[in-house]
Design an enzyme around this catalytic site. Structure first.
Site, PDB file in Angstrom:
ATOM      1  N   ASP A 204     133.352 -90.055  87.211  1.00 28.91           N
ATOM      2  CA  ASP A 204     134.109 -89.014  87.918  1.00 28.91           C
ATOM      3  C   ASP A 204     134.329 -89.342  89.394  1.00 28.91           C
ATOM      4  OD1 ASP A 204     134.157 -87.474  85.540  1.00 28.91           O
ATOM      5  OD2 ASP A 204     132.150 -86.716  85.992  1.00 28.91           O
ATOM      6  N   ARG A 205     134.294 -90.603  89.712  1.00 28.34           N
ATOM      7  CA  ARG A 205     134.539 -91.086  91.071  1.00 28.34           C
ATOM      8  C   ARG A 205     133.493 -90.616  92.077  1.00 28.34           C
ATOM      9  NH1 ARG A 205     137.002 -94.166  88.246  1.00 28.34           N
ATOM     10  NH2 ARG A 205     139.119 -94.899  88.632  1.00 28.34           N
TER      11      ARG A 205
END
Length: 226
Positions: A204-205
């Site tokens: 999710d970065r």
């Protein structure tokens, strides 16, 4: 969905780019898992990149800026790593050397994409001393030594033939030399880091970014938001 250019049958790259992404799900990088020094941590990750078969694992992207602040970057090879900093070798008349002579500052990024890792090194630069330069020079293949003499790095040349002719002339010059001396215009630069950041890709970065920061009392470790 990719769209096809009916005129030439090629995929429209502009359509593909927004959807291109890789999911990072590697192990976490924690404060507790870091080595005691940035040098040990960088050597550990470098060793792991080499073991994983990452091509040119010692390559990093060197960024410099000229006197007007205009940046440029290029890939070079790391040829030295210790507590003093990160070392690479080049022509002292090259564009990168001109930048470093003016600003005395550089940044380097080791991009180990297959491992979802990067390391960023930033700091002042200094020239490597003659003794260390000579030692590394002696380890280079003869062809690389001849090329360093032949190439007027970063200067405009009149075609490939000009380079080939220059190399031929250098080969004749040193034809009878068992050991080729290093050129007076060639040597090493060392980046003496103020900051060394270790980046590990996560889901999710929300990547892990931990960095060693030089202070008056030594080094401290801090986490940076991705």
């Amino acid at each position: 969905m990719q769209e096809l250019d009916k005129a030439n049958g090629e995929v429209d790259v502009a359509v593909r780019l927004p959807g291109m992404r890789v999911s990072y799900d590697g192990e976490s990088l924690t404060e507790e898992s870091l080595a005691g020094t940035w040098t040990e941590q960088l050597q550990l990750w470098l060793d792991q990149a080499i073991s994983a078969g990452v091509p040119e694992a010692n390559a990093f992207v060197l960024a410099t800026a000229d006197a007007e602040g205009r940046p440029s970057s290029r890939s070079v090879l790391c040829k030295g790593l210790d507590q003093r900093g990160v070392v690479f070798y080049t022509n002292y008349t090259s564009a990168k050397s001109h930048d470093l002579t003016v600003t005395r500052y550089a940044s380097a990024t080791f991009p180990w994409y297959p491992l979802h890792r990067q390391v960023h090194v930033r700091g002042e630069v200094e020239k490597v001393d003659i003794t260390e330069t000579a030692e590394y020079w002696a380890s280079r293949p003869r062809g690389s030594q001849l090329g360093a003499w032949a190439s007027p790095q970063s200067r405009v040349v009149d075609g490939r033939r000009a380079l080939d002719n220059a190399l031929h002339n250098i080969e004749r010059r040193f034809a009878d030399a068992e050991n080729i001396p290093f050129p007076p215009h060639w040597g090493g630069w060392r980046i003496r880091p103020d900051v060394v950041e270790f980046w590990q890709g996560q889901r999710d970065r929300l990547h892990d970014r931990l960095r060693y920061v030089r202070t008056e009392d030594g080094w401290r470790v801090e986490r940076v938001a991705p």
